[in-house]
Structure formats: C-alpha cells, structure tokens
Motif scaffolding. Structure first.
Motif, PDB file in Angstrom:
ATOM      1  N   SER A 264      12.414  23.942  46.860  1.00 14.27           N
ATOM      2  CA  SER A 264      12.996  25.323  46.849  1.00 14.27           C
ATOM      3  C   SER A 264      14.494  25.365  46.364  1.00 14.27           C
ATOM      4  O   SER A 264      15.322  24.493  47.141  1.00 14.27           O
ATOM      5  CB  SER A 264      12.864  26.280  48.148  1.00 14.27           C
ATOM      6  OG  SER A 264      12.988  27.530  47.951  1.00 14.27           O
ATOM      7  N   ASP A 265      14.972  26.401  46.176  1.00 17.74           N
ATOM      8  CA  ASP A 265      16.428  26.895  46.184  1.00 17.74           C
ATOM      9  C   ASP A 265      17.442  25.696  45.491  1.00 17.74           C
ATOM     10  O   ASP A 265      18.352  25.203  46.356  1.00 17.74           O
ATOM     11  CB  ASP A 265      17.053  27.117  47.637  1.00 17.74           C
ATOM     12  CG  ASP A 265      16.470  28.158  48.059  1.00 17.74           C
ATOM     13  OD1 ASP A 265      16.871  29.499  47.687  1.00 17.74           O
ATOM     14  OD2 ASP A 265      15.325  28.073  48.717  1.00 17.74           O
TER      15      ASP A 265
ATOM     16  N   SER B 168      27.048  21.886  38.697  1.00 16.76           N
ATOM     17  CA  SER B 168      25.761  21.841  39.057  1.00 16.76           C
ATOM     18  C   SER B 168      24.697  20.570  38.330  1.00 16.76           C
ATOM     19  O   SER B 168      23.720  20.188  38.916  1.00 16.76           O
ATOM     20  CB  SER B 168      24.832  22.867  38.608  1.00 16.76           C
ATOM     21  OG  SER B 168      23.595  23.157  38.328  1.00 16.76           O
ATOM     22  N   PHE B 169      25.329  19.901  37.352  1.00 16.18           N
ATOM     23  CA  PHE B 169      24.823  18.775  36.537  1.00 16.18           C
ATOM     24  C   PHE B 169      24.280  17.657  37.636  1.00 16.18           C
ATOM     25  O   PHE B 169      23.267  17.307  37.515  1.00 16.18           O
ATOM     26  CB  PHE B 169      25.579  18.481  35.519  1.00 16.18           C
ATOM     27  CG  PHE B 169      24.899  17.452  34.560  1.00 16.18           C
ATOM     28  CD1 PHE B 169      23.684  17.747  33.668  1.00 16.18           C
ATOM     29  CD2 PHE B 169      25.553  16.166  34.412  1.00 16.18           C
ATOM     30  CE1 PHE B 169      23.020  16.865  32.980  1.00 16.18           C
ATOM     31  CE2 PHE B 169      24.922  14.939  33.705  1.00 16.18           C
ATOM     32  CZ  PHE B 169      23.693  15.582  32.904  1.00 16.18           C
ATOM     33  N   PRO B 170      24.968  17.234  38.320  1.00 21.02           N
ATOM     34  CA  PRO B 170      24.662  15.936  39.075  1.00 21.02           C
ATOM     35  C   PRO B 170      23.542  16.525  40.118  1.00 21.02           C
ATOM     36  O   PRO B 170      22.707  15.796  40.256  1.00 21.02           O
ATOM     37  CB  PRO B 170      25.870  15.921  40.100  1.00 21.02           C
ATOM     38  CG  PRO B 170      26.942  16.348  39.160  1.00 21.02           C
ATOM     39  CD  PRO B 170      26.557  17.393  38.654  1.00 21.02           C
ATOM     40  N   ARG B 171      23.365  17.744  40.468  1.00 18.62           N
ATOM     41  CA  ARG B 171      22.280  17.989  41.325  1.00 18.62           C
ATOM     42  C   ARG B 171      20.779  18.086  40.233  1.00 18.62           C
ATOM     43  O   ARG B 171      19.879  17.803  40.945  1.00 18.62           O
ATOM     44  CB  ARG B 171      22.451  19.424  41.887  1.00 18.62           C
ATOM     45  CG  ARG B 171      23.699  19.385  43.067  1.00 18.62           C
ATOM     46  CD  ARG B 171      23.572  20.607  43.699  1.00 18.62           C
ATOM     47  NE  ARG B 171      24.308  21.882  42.949  1.00 18.62           N
ATOM     48  CZ  ARG B 171      23.621  22.871  42.638  1.00 18.62           C
ATOM     49  NH1 ARG B 171      22.355  22.866  42.968  1.00 18.62           N
ATOM     50  NH2 ARG B 171      24.179  23.966  42.054  1.00 18.62           N
TER      51      ARG B 171
ATOM     52  N   ILE C 236      21.440  22.153  47.475  1.00 24.80           N
ATOM     53  CA  ILE C 236      22.858  22.207  47.257  1.00 24.80           C
ATOM     54  C   ILE C 236      23.400  21.245  48.476  1.00 24.80           C
ATOM     55  O   ILE C 236      24.324  20.593  48.238  1.00 24.80           O
ATOM     56  CB  ILE C 236      22.970  23.541  47.891  1.00 24.80           C
ATOM     57  CG1 ILE C 236      22.616  24.437  46.615  1.00 24.80           C
ATOM     58  CG2 ILE C 236      24.634  23.743  47.706  1.00 24.80           C
ATOM     59  CD1 ILE C 236      22.836  25.981  46.892  1.00 24.80           C
ATOM     60  N   GLY C 237      23.040  21.358  49.593  1.00 24.91           N
ATOM     61  CA  GLY C 237      23.680  20.490  50.658  1.00 24.91           C
ATOM     62  C   GLY C 237      22.571  19.511  51.409  1.00 24.91           C
ATOM     63  O   GLY C 237      23.213  18.596  52.020  1.00 24.91           O
ATOM     64  N   TYR C 238      21.451  19.972  51.302  1.00 26.87           N
ATOM     65  CA  TYR C 238      20.431  19.162  52.259  1.00 26.87           C
ATOM     66  C   TYR C 238      19.747  18.322  51.367  1.00 26.87           C
ATOM     67  O   TYR C 238      19.102  17.204  51.864  1.00 26.87           O
ATOM     68  CB  TYR C 238      19.587  20.053  52.896  1.00 26.87           C
ATOM     69  CG  TYR C 238      20.318  20.899  54.089  1.00 26.87           C
ATOM     70  CD1 TYR C 238      20.624  20.218  55.201  1.00 26.87           C
ATOM     71  CD2 TYR C 238      20.726  22.171  53.846  1.00 26.87           C
ATOM     72  CE1 TYR C 238      21.240  21.090  56.225  1.00 26.87           C
ATOM     73  CE2 TYR C 238      21.338  22.898  54.843  1.00 26.87           C
ATOM     74  CZ  TYR C 238      21.735  22.137  55.966  1.00 26.87           C
ATOM     75  OH  TYR C 238      22.339  22.975  57.148  1.00 26.87           O
TER      76      TYR C 238
END
Length: 250
Positions: free
Chosen positions: A11-12, A23-26, A230-232
């Motif tokens: 999710s998220d 955002s691209f690396p994520r 995003i962070g986790y």
C-alpha cells in the motif's frame, strides 16, 4: 492456497510525489518487488494510493508510471490475480484498471477468506470515529457532479492542479512526521474493534497510516497496517497459516 503459494499485500506507494524524478527510484524498487513476489504469488493486493494523484478522463489518464503499469499487466497476463483498493489520493479511479489490466477495483473494504481465515481488507481512509473534516471532503470529491466539473478542465490543467494539491499534503512533502498515536487514538484500531462486536475477523488489513503496525484487537484477531513505499518499503505476506510484515531491501 497451496503450500508453496503466498498472498502479498502492499500500500501507499504515492508514485509521482514529490516529483516524477524523485519518485522514479521508488517505482523501480516496486517493480523489482513485483518481479520477486511473482515467483510464488497466489494473489497480490494493492491497498490504495499507488499514485499520488490519479484522475481518469474519458480518453486520458495521467502520463508516466509505464513500468509499474506494464509490470502489473505482465503479472495479470500470467494468471496472477491482482486486486486494487482505491485510496484517498487515487479516489477518482474509474474503470481503466479493469478494462486495460483486468484488475478489479474496490471503493470500500471487502471480505476475503483464505485457508479458513477471514480478512477485512481496504485502504482505511475515512473509517472509524473522528476525521469528520476529511469525511465531508471525501463526499464532495466522490460526488459525480464534482467529477463531472473537474473533467471539464483540460487534462494539462486538471492533472497539474491535482498533482500540485496532492504534493502539498504534509505527509508526502515531509513537513510532518507520522507518529503512532496509541491504540486508544488510532482510528483504524477502534474501527477494527467495533467490527469485532458483530462479527469475527482474523485479520484487518489496511494502509493509509504509512506506519507498519501489527496490533492485537481481539482474541485471535489482528489489525495490520502495511506501512508505505516512501520510507519503510514494507509489505505483508500470508503463507496460509501466518501473516507477516516484511521490508523489501533490494
């Protein structure tokens, strides 16, 4: 479920925020995760806010995200079921996923049973007590007349405006840390406990809070929040017997 298969939940991701470049690396990491889980996935559940902004015009959708969409299409074409639950950032999703990717889209929590375990699954926004301001706003945004008005904006204007407003969300811009509020103040925990008053569920699986959490909400009942990408970079996996939160470290 067979002994060798698993069900995955994520999710998220909020792709597109705070900028497409950042955002691209994520997106690349998420595609790598999809490549990893496809090896033994019985099904994949995406619990909303895959995109930081999404709006479907009759013939236009926001550009970008081609690697993610392409990978989802590949997995669906290979026979892996994928289920999508809209979040508060992609609540204007209509039938594009269903028609283009053959992925069902759900607008509210749904029940699923796996190996005699009952799951209640959803994004989680607007559930439980409180948050009345957001609930009023959501009614406005999901009203067909509001969607009709927004559709009159040229896509170059409408998408840019939507992206701007979504990124201004404090959670995504990094202006405000998400913190655990305690069980007595976590709305989704309270919502889960209230649902147990009338029916037993083994697992409540939600996103939205951006915090990976596993909390006992009743006898043999757990509330699980999947965290975020995003962070986790956390996700959930059910092997037919147990549910576990894991971090993707690729």
């Amino acid at each position: 479920m067979t002994d060798t298969k698993k069900i995955y939940f994520a999710s998220d991701q909020h792709f597109g925020a705070p900028t497409p470049e950042k955002s691209f690396p994520r997106e690349q990491k998420f595609v790598a995760w999809l490549d990893e889980v496809k090896k033994d996935a019985e099904a994949i559940f995406l619990l909303g806010d895959l995109f930081d902004f999404w709006f479907e015009y009759k013939t236009v959708v926001p550009k970008g995200f081609v690697r993610v969409l392409g990978k989802l299409a590949e997995l669906r074409d290979s026979g892996i079921p994928i289920y999508f639950f809209i979040g508060n950032h992609d609540l204007w999703m209509d039938d594009y996923f269903e028609k283009e990717l053959n992925i069902p889209v759900y607008h509210r929590p749904q029940e699923f049973t796996f190996n005699n375990k009952l799951f209640l699954i959803g994004h989680g926004d607007g559930l439980g007590p409180g948050d009345k301001g957001y609930k009023r706003m959501k009614k406005v945004f999901t009203n067909p007349f509001s969607k009709w008005l927004f559709r009159w904006l040229h896509p170059d204007v409408g998408v840019r405006l939507g992206q701007y407003l979504s990124v201004k969300n404090k959670l995504i811009s990094g202006d405000e840390d998400v913190k655990f509020l305690g069980e007595e103040n976590e709305w989704l925990v309270l919502y889960s406990k209230r649902k147990l008053e009338t029916k037993h569920y083994d697992y409540f699986i939600f996103g939205h809070r951006h915090l990976p959490m596993t909390i006992n909400v009743g006898e043999n009942s757990k509330y699980i929040n999947l965290g975020d990408w995003i962070g986790y970079f956390t996700y959930g996996v059910f092997d037919g017997k147990n549910f576990e939160l894991k971090e993707f470290k690729n």
